[in-house]
Design an enzyme around this catalytic site. Sequence first.
Site, PDB file in Angstrom:
ATOM      1  N   CYS A   1     -20.470 -24.431 -35.633  1.00  9.68           N
ATOM      2  CA  CYS A   1     -20.403 -25.494 -36.634  1.00  9.68           C
ATOM      3  C   CYS A   1     -20.474 -24.943 -38.062  1.00  9.68           C
ATOM      4  O   CYS A   1     -19.491 -24.967 -38.795  1.00  9.68           O
ATOM      5  CB  CYS A   1     -21.527 -26.504 -36.400  1.00  9.68           C
TER       6      CYS A   1
ATOM      7  N   CYS B   1       0.806  -1.224   0.000  1.00 10.26           N
ATOM      8  CA  CYS B   1       0.000   0.000   0.000  1.00 10.26           C
ATOM      9  C   CYS B   1       0.841   1.278   0.000  1.00 10.26           C
ATOM     10  O   CYS B   1       0.294   2.381  -0.129  1.00 10.26           O
ATOM     11  CB  CYS B   1      -0.934   0.016   1.205  1.00 10.26           C
TER      12      CYS B   1
ATOM     13  N   CYS C   1     -34.712 -26.150 -51.045  1.00 11.86           N
ATOM     14  CA  CYS C   1     -33.362 -26.551 -51.453  1.00 11.86           C
ATOM     15  C   CYS C   1     -32.788 -27.553 -50.472  1.00 11.86           C
ATOM     16  O   CYS C   1     -32.942 -27.417 -49.250  1.00 11.86           O
ATOM     17  CB  CYS C   1     -32.461 -25.322 -51.535  1.00 11.86           C
TER      18      CYS C   1
ATOM     19  N   HIS D   1     -20.084 -33.013 -52.325  1.00 11.46           N
ATOM     20  CA  HIS D   1     -21.318 -33.440 -52.984  1.00 11.46           C
ATOM     21  C   HIS D   1     -21.691 -32.527 -54.139  1.00 11.46           C
ATOM     22  O   HIS D   1     -21.901 -32.967 -55.280  1.00 11.46           O
ATOM     23  CB  HIS D   1     -22.449 -33.492 -51.951  1.00 11.46           C
TER      24      HIS D   1
ATOM     25  N   CYS E   1       6.669 -16.928  -3.459  1.00 11.09           N
ATOM     26  CA  CYS E   1       6.955 -17.586  -2.189  1.00 11.09           C
ATOM     27  C   CYS E   1       5.894 -18.640  -1.905  1.00 11.09           C
ATOM     28  O   CYS E   1       4.705 -18.367  -1.980  1.00 11.09           O
ATOM     29  CB  CYS E   1       6.999 -16.565  -1.047  1.00 11.09           C
TER      30      CYS E   1
ATOM     31  N   CYS F   1      10.275 -15.992   5.878  1.00 15.87           N
ATOM     32  CA  CYS F   1      10.842 -15.805   4.548  1.00 15.87           C
ATOM     33  C   CYS F   1      11.270 -14.352   4.331  1.00 15.87           C
ATOM     34  O   CYS F   1      11.778 -13.998   3.253  1.00 15.87           O
ATOM     35  CB  CYS F   1       9.814 -16.202   3.489  1.00 15.87           C
TER      36      CYS F   1
END
Length: 485
Positions: free
Chosen positions: A299, A114, A289, A314, A156, A125
């Site tokens: 997809c 801060c 169609c 096709h 750490c 540590c």
Amino acid sequence: MSSDDEFYLEDVEDDTSEFDSDTENMETEDQGEEVVRVLTYSDIREVMKEKIEEVREILEVNNGVCRVLLQKYAWDKTILLEKFYEDPNFIVNSKIALRASDSSESSNGECDICCDTAPLVGLSCNHTACKECWRAYLTEKINEKKCEIQCMASDCELIIEDDKIQEYLSSDTTVISAFQQLTVDEYVETNHFLTQCSCGMIVESSRSDAHLVVCSCGTRFCFSCGNDSHEPVNCRLLKLWEKKCVGVKNKTSAAADGYSSDKETFNWILSNTKDCPKCVTSIEKNGGCNRITCRSKTCRFEFCWLCMREWSAHGYSSCNTFNAKDEKNRVDSRAELHRFLFFYNRFKSHEQSLELEKKLFQLVKTVNVKMEEMQQKGICWADVLFLRKSVDILSECRQTLMFTYIFAFYLERNNQAIMFDGNQKDLEMAVEQLSGLLEQEMETNDLRVLIQKTQDKSRYVEYRRKVLLDHCTEGMEQDAWVYNA
């Protein structure tokens, strides 16, 4: 033991009677005689404190460190002590902050978090910060449901022991309580002989496998998965069923938007749609169609509506040649969906009946008002109470019947499956007869007749359920059931 070494789980007074706190003894219970006990969090805390005290005397560290070490090894004291004896530096290598810098020896400085000038405290540590930053960091981690908290330094791995967590959170008792709750939850989660009821109580069983248990609040649930009782189907098949139901609903959502996943919707989908060859989404043809584009955003596959081949290969060529293999795959796919719908519709039908039959409980309450009048007429108290028991039996058997359709869906067809079908049929017929009897006769003024009719039928329904479940249990013990999942 000094006050600094006191384990952070305080004694909590409650009205729970004393019990044998060593849950490890549950593993030695006779599996044929199940022992079930309902415990409070205070009971569990006492168990934890005893386990911690046992290893503390050997490890010679404070209780908070023992709690962290036991949690690391799923509260298995044997494994923890084996590791301790194998490695002379076991405690150090466990990366726990055994000696944190004392706040009384802290010096003023600029906090790296801060940037305020304040007394800095930290761990062994040497990563330090002001107490307010430590408090905010620990609070955030506890809110994330973590009870094994590392140092706030990003690189750490040192774990903060419990007494230091309490010191930094000393001004926030609510967060400390939440931390204590997390440690108890973690203990329950790692203990195969404990599970938590929705009411907050802990159920302890001498069996760790899936089976029905009843909490002191009256809740009945599966000990293994926590769901409502789902006999005879096991937890694995139940999960597969739930995933399959979700998958079918997602699969049909594009074609049947606005419809529920009921029988009529599925029949409409089967009659008016085909599955996309790539993503298997159900598609309705909305034009003349035969070049179709899948509308799924992920997809967008193009194919021929007639032969289902990819459109890039096709094109506008003819597809008048019958392909037996492709057609068989499509027929098999639809046949499997038809088969699923058969079992799904019956499962949902019994689920709906179970919900609708709850009104019988209200009718029983109405009958109970007449108890005093009925006793004056010579009807004994036990007969009156049997009406409520009959409704309970109906509810329990209806729920069992509902789950038999999941069991049957995954069951391979063999002689055992044929016997199961017969038991399922007998139970279903008996359940429907009892349901019809209660719904048609409950409001009758002649309660003598109602009681007499329901007693025999309820006992028979209960007997048919026992026969079915005993057959399922026997098949499991003999490894006779073969599942197609």
